[in-house]
Design a protein around this motif. Sequence first.
Motif, PDB file in Angstrom:
ATOM      1  N   LEU A 106     -96.171  51.956  88.229  1.00 22.48           N
ATOM      2  CA  LEU A 106     -95.533  52.123  89.486  1.00 22.48           C
ATOM      3  C   LEU A 106     -94.059  51.375  89.388  1.00 22.48           C
ATOM      4  N   GLY A 107     -93.101  51.975  90.026  1.00 23.51           N
ATOM      5  CA  GLY A 107     -91.612  51.570  89.939  1.00 23.51           C
ATOM      6  C   GLY A 107     -91.641  50.056  91.105  1.00 23.51           C
ATOM      7  N   PRO A 108     -90.573  49.500  90.814  1.00 22.00           N
ATOM      8  CA  PRO A 108     -90.441  48.458  91.734  1.00 22.00           C
ATOM      9  C   PRO A 108     -90.621  48.551  93.443  1.00 22.00           C
ATOM     10  N   ASP A 109     -90.547  49.974  93.667  1.00 21.80           N
ATOM     11  CA  ASP A 109     -90.628  50.282  94.978  1.00 21.80           C
ATOM     12  C   ASP A 109     -91.957  50.697  95.383  1.00 21.80           C
ATOM     13  N   ARG A 110     -93.107  50.657  94.305  1.00 16.63           N
ATOM     14  CA  ARG A 110     -94.373  50.978  94.234  1.00 16.63           C
ATOM     15  C   ARG A 110     -94.213  52.597  94.215  1.00 16.63           C
ATOM     16  N   SER A 111     -93.379  53.387  93.913  1.00 18.03           N
ATOM     17  CA  SER A 111     -93.421  54.714  93.618  1.00 18.03           C
ATOM     18  C   SER A 111     -93.992  55.156  92.201  1.00 18.03           C
ATOM     19  N   LEU A 112     -94.608  56.229  92.191  1.00 18.65           N
ATOM     20  CA  LEU A 112     -95.210  56.882  90.859  1.00 18.65           C
ATOM     21  C   LEU A 112     -94.302  58.119  90.655  1.00 18.65           C
ATOM     22  N   PRO A 130     -94.896  44.006  98.822  1.00 18.75           N
ATOM     23  CA  PRO A 130     -93.743  44.595  98.157  1.00 18.75           C
ATOM     24  C   PRO A 130     -93.657  43.909  96.615  1.00 18.75           C
ATOM     25  N   GLY A 131     -93.226  44.811  95.644  1.00 16.66           N
ATOM     26  CA  GLY A 131     -92.832  44.307  94.503  1.00 16.66           C
ATOM     27  C   GLY A 131     -91.487  43.778  94.137  1.00 16.66           C
ATOM     28  N   SER A 132     -91.370  43.007  92.898  1.00 18.75           N
ATOM     29  CA  SER A 132     -90.108  42.620  92.432  1.00 18.75           C
ATOM     30  C   SER A 132     -89.817  43.298  91.123  1.00 18.75           C
ATOM     31  N   GLY A 133     -90.668  44.335  90.602  1.00 16.93           N
ATOM     32  CA  GLY A 133     -90.385  45.036  89.399  1.00 16.93           C
ATOM     33  C   GLY A 133     -91.513  45.843  89.002  1.00 16.93           C
ATOM     34  N   PRO A 134     -91.455  46.676  88.099  1.00 17.40           N
ATOM     35  CA  PRO A 134     -92.613  47.850  87.588  1.00 17.40           C
ATOM     36  C   PRO A 134     -93.836  47.172  87.583  1.00 17.40           C
ATOM     37  N   VAL A 135     -94.899  47.801  87.658  1.00 14.23           N
ATOM     38  CA  VAL A 135     -96.275  47.243  87.540  1.00 14.23           C
ATOM     39  C   VAL A 135     -97.147  48.428  87.098  1.00 14.23           C
ATOM     40  N   VAL A 136     -97.991  47.957  86.320  1.00 13.46           N
ATOM     41  CA  VAL A 136     -98.920  49.166  85.528  1.00 13.46           C
ATOM     42  C   VAL A 136    -100.445  48.661  86.082  1.00 13.46           C
ATOM     43  N   VAL A 137    -101.178  49.680  86.476  1.00 19.27           N
ATOM     44  CA  VAL A 137    -102.389  49.743  87.151  1.00 19.27           C
ATOM     45  C   VAL A 137    -103.253  50.914  86.485  1.00 19.27           C
ATOM     46  N   ALA A 138    -104.558  50.690  86.547  1.00 23.53           N
ATOM     47  CA  ALA A 138    -105.380  51.858  86.004  1.00 23.53           C
ATOM     48  C   ALA A 138    -105.462  53.124  87.201  1.00 23.53           C
ATOM     49  N   LEU A 139    -105.258  54.246  86.569  1.00 24.63           N
ATOM     50  CA  LEU A 139    -105.265  55.416  87.517  1.00 24.63           C
ATOM     51  C   LEU A 139    -106.496  55.423  88.596  1.00 24.63           C
ATOM     52  N   SER A 140    -107.643  55.226  87.817  1.00 25.58           N
ATOM     53  CA  SER A 140    -108.772  55.024  88.952  1.00 25.58           C
ATOM     54  C   SER A 140    -108.430  53.964  90.073  1.00 25.58           C
ATOM     55  N   GLU A 141    -108.044  52.919  89.739  1.00 24.46           N
ATOM     56  CA  GLU A 141    -107.540  51.946  90.853  1.00 24.46           C
ATOM     57  C   GLU A 141    -106.655  52.606  91.746  1.00 24.46           C
TER      58      GLU A 141
END
Length: 378
Positions: A106-112, A130-141
Amino acid sequence: METIRWVERDRDHEAEWHSESGAPVPGRVVVADDTMTADAAMRLASRGTATLWRGDYHNARQLLKAMDRRIERRASPRQRGEVTFAGHRAERTQRATLMAHLVVELGPDRSLDLRRAPDVREACLAAYGPGSGPVVVALSELLGVIGAHQWQTKGVYVPALGASIHPAYGVFSPVRGEYIDLVANAPLAQPVPRTAFDLGTGTGVLAVVLAQRGVERVVATDINPRAVACARDNAQRLGVGDRVEAVEADLYPDGRADLVVCNPPWLPGEPTSDLEAGIYDPGSDMLRRFLSGLAEHLEPGGEGWLVISDLAEHLGLRAREELLGLIDDAGLEVVDRLETVPRHQRASDAKDSLHAARRAEVTSLWRLTVAQGRQSAR
């Protein structure tokens, strides 16, 4: 905050790693696209390697379903037919662990940023903030986050209220309405209690029911900040925000009430994530603390309402004698017990490995008062 690292196009990359289930950061990450097969993804997951998806969003969902089918086929006939609770949980945990190795960024703005991906920003902001940077999450989550946001937006209709409750992400949704009906129909003392506590309020649905039944002041507590905010929002939506006070507390608030309602998690066991905290009660801790603390939090002549299923008894996790012993040890006595049977789909699903227990399940509202000797001692 933990960091996940990978190499892509000969460059080092990193992002925040987020897992609601507390899964550890994958030690190795492979970048993949639509050429990745389910068999290959399964081999990687079995070795603890995450697959970071860069292909089409809908293909990623299909890949996740294909992985799920392979996990089901890999289970032995005995595992597929397992009826013990321990076997059931072990199978579900293994399944969730393997499928969580398919991850997205996910991007810093939580976009995919995937082809044909929906706009997930609003859902992710509601769940993660809100996020400050990119984040990686499980697709199932992520799929769970999207589904939860749809429920939060649309709401869950509750017949006892004649209105909808809007569950926030990470807050147990009141999809099983039979326990709500018990609270809506149980006889109230006359005159109607002025004060009530709703312990472990979740969405606040029972607190709203009590307020609609005429209770002047309801203090709804929860240890989960998401639940407190959710209960407060639902009380305001349904016009009882002036009578329902949602507060963060580990079970009991200060003071006493004429009525104390508690709907603890129905199964003894360790939750594997915050999302399971509404289902599993380690060592029946919440149940025990509700019962042991009830006498000192009830006004004279008040009642405690314990709403609980006997599913744990059918699964061999807790005996009825244990529950009765806890009630007796707390200096309480049972005034009445109201019962209902489940109406959810799994109760009639013969393919469910716990079908026999679910079919026999009864949900009860135990009306409790302070035993006479204990009352006079106060």
